[in-house]
Design a protein around this motif. Structure first.
Motif, PDB file in Angstrom:
ATOM      1  N   ASP C  58       0.820  -1.213   0.000  1.00  0.00           N
ATOM      2  CA  ASP C  58       0.000   0.000   0.000  1.00  0.00           C
ATOM      3  C   ASP C  58       0.851   1.260   0.000  1.00  0.00           C
ATOM      4  N   ALA C  82       6.281   1.438  -7.924  1.00  0.00           N
ATOM      5  CA  ALA C  82       5.339   2.253  -7.153  1.00  0.00           C
ATOM      6  C   ALA C  82       4.760   3.366  -8.026  1.00  0.00           C
ATOM      7  N   ILE C  87       1.331   3.893  -6.208  1.00  0.00           N
ATOM      8  CA  ILE C  87       1.549   3.619  -4.780  1.00  0.00           C
ATOM      9  C   ILE C  87       2.384   4.758  -4.201  1.00  0.00           C
TER      10      ILE C  87
END
Lengths: 262, 262, 262
Positions: C58, C82, C87
């Motif tokens: 996350d 990411a 993210i």
């Protein structure tokens, strides 16, 4: 009464930046031990940057406990930089008896001018070409058995050799001290020996080597004695030990140090 | 009442040297856990020296939690050495579901004869070809759901499989035990699961595998219960847990173990 | 009174999986800090698996404190993943001033869209092209001196910049908050700064960046204040701090946060 506490106050007044290339088990403990004692720790190892960081440091310590070939290159580059710049460095030949890699690396390093070599009795015996090397990282030989080997190693290399155990023995090959401080829980907490190597490095900065190393060992042992007063086991001992290092004053160290010429 | 404490006293009487190739997060905790329980820990991984160090060890444990390609070579060399010399070894397939590297490595390792495979429910389900693999290192499946997978994995590989969670399940494929000891704070302290793998390794030395693994789990859970009595949160629990492991006597373990055939 | 505690309860309700590529000194502490605060930590770095693990996470945090060339490849692969997946990620430019490797790596990373850059005053000044870089990992500049550099860095990169010290300063280039919580023992425990980076990452998930980062800093500082009430030194402080993070309620955070627009 020798004023061993003055070495602690000198160290704290400069808060030396001590760069440590050490093993993965010890890194966090060692950084906390150095902070608690009053020094400024740094941990790095990469070949790409270690020369730059060494050059910024006041002292260097080397422990190859979990090193592989890449780390060994970083270690030698750091030591070469330290030599070139007159930065004192400490060798911790951890578990040197367990592999050819360690024996060969240690043999090269002791020729490169460490200010201090700190190990347990089994490690010092291996460096001196004697002894089987202990059980993993733990000594199976006593400090007394290693004293002659320590003196010989000191005379041959020019380093101060510190053999740590229930009673420590520190020598430059001519003079020697024994340090009788400490607590039985200390070897029950992992990485306290490795971390002591960092404290020795911190005390060296700007101080005479034999006395500085001896004072570092006394400081460590006295803090251990104080931590041992209340600890319920190895977990609480490790916590109390950091508190004790931070709380220890130079006066208390001078009073509690049990150092004798040996 | 089965005498689970006798396995602890047998382990302590030999203080086995347990070599652990584990992840960076767990190394220090695992070394302290092994020391507190009464074993002698070693941590090393380098391809250049791992065979020599494995050959000196009484047991080996493998956890690839932060391993890269170089470490994987060290892992396989250690396991091959252990196999060749009859040294028991434990596989901890940590977070095996999160990457192809881990799944492939685990698939090879379980064919190489681990004495014990210890994981959480999600990890064991992945090894058995079921389940999505949990959330990072944490299980999202229950131990009960994994029991059939554990029995199948044990039967297929010949290893004892230990699924740890609120109630642990240990099986050799035929017989099985459940271990109901433990404390809710245990999964709130990082690396306690990884460190348990080391304790299982220590108990294996010279003892029957299923009983030794079960006793190791009970020892760990009982120490957790004792630590949980006074802890104010995960920080103090971690400290008290080490003290409790060191203070636990074989008699107390026999009395407090909640082990039942399953 | 702003409801800073609501950010803590939002974070806890999702228990985000926070992947951290950090230094060896900090890993264990950071994992425990994240668990205690209520997030789910993961530590990994290997180039071979980092993209897969990043995609499951996350949030991501990056600290190159003990990285070498291999780790740097893992870092860039994680950040690219990411970015590609939206993210949020946090950059911790630890001791960026000590080497060319760090300066170059940081220069590339700040162009790759970190949501937050968190550092001490000396680190932020180096990133902004000012300042000599502190003493090892420790700041030698004050937060106030770094505020203008932080605003300029935030405006140029689009990141929220958090300068942490006795009073923290957080800015997105337009708005800014100061956070006056904390305790003098916090810099005496190694890796608490690095671990804060992880907490910032946890708070970011699904929350507005400036407010989330500010709330994370307040949460950390308030827990530090509570831990400082009973601690006898850096050892016991580290233990009490984890207990305090776990015990802290959103209401207490709202009441104790000393956050002001700056």
């Amino acid at each position: 009464m020798a004023d061993w506490g003055s070495h602690l106050s000198t160290m704290r007044s400069t808060a030396p930046l001590v760069l440590n290339i050490t093993n993965f088990v010890a890194m966090n403990v060692m950084a906390n031990v150095l902070l608690a004692t009053g020094a400024s720790p740094a941990m790095a190892h990469a070949e790409e940057e270690i020369a730059e960081i060494t050059a910024l440091s006041d002292a260097l310590t080397i422990n190859f406990g979990t090193a592989d070939a890449g780390w060994m290159r970083g270690i030698f580059r750091a030591v070469e930089t330290a030599r070139g710049q007159g930065i004192p460095w400490v060798l911790d030949p951890v578990a040197v008896g367990v592999s050819t890699l360690r024996k060969q690396t240690a043999a090269r390093l002791i020729e490169m001018g460490p200010a201090v070599i700190r190990g347990n009795a089994s490690e010092i015996l291996v460096l001196a070409g004697q002894g089987a090397g202990g059980k993993g990282v733990d000594a199976t030989d006593g400090v007394t058995e290693a004293a002659a080997a320590a003196r010989a190693l000191a005379s041959r290399t020019g380093a101060v050799v510190a053999v740590t155990g229930a009673v420590d023995y520190v020598t430059d090959g001519c003079r020697a001290f024994s340090v009788a401080n400490g607590h039985p829980l200390m070897p029950r907490v992992t990485a306290l020996g490795c971390s002591l190597t960092g404290v020795v490095g911190a005390f060296l900065v700007g101080q005479p080597t034999l006395e500085a190393a001896t004072a570092a060992l006394a400081c460590y042992g006295v803090a251990g004695e104080r931590a041992g007063k209340c600890a319920s086991g190895p977990g609480s001992f490790a916590v109390d030990f950091l508190d004790a290092l931070a709380a220890l004053t130079p006066d208390e160290l001078s009073q509690m140090a049990r150092v004798t010429p040996a």
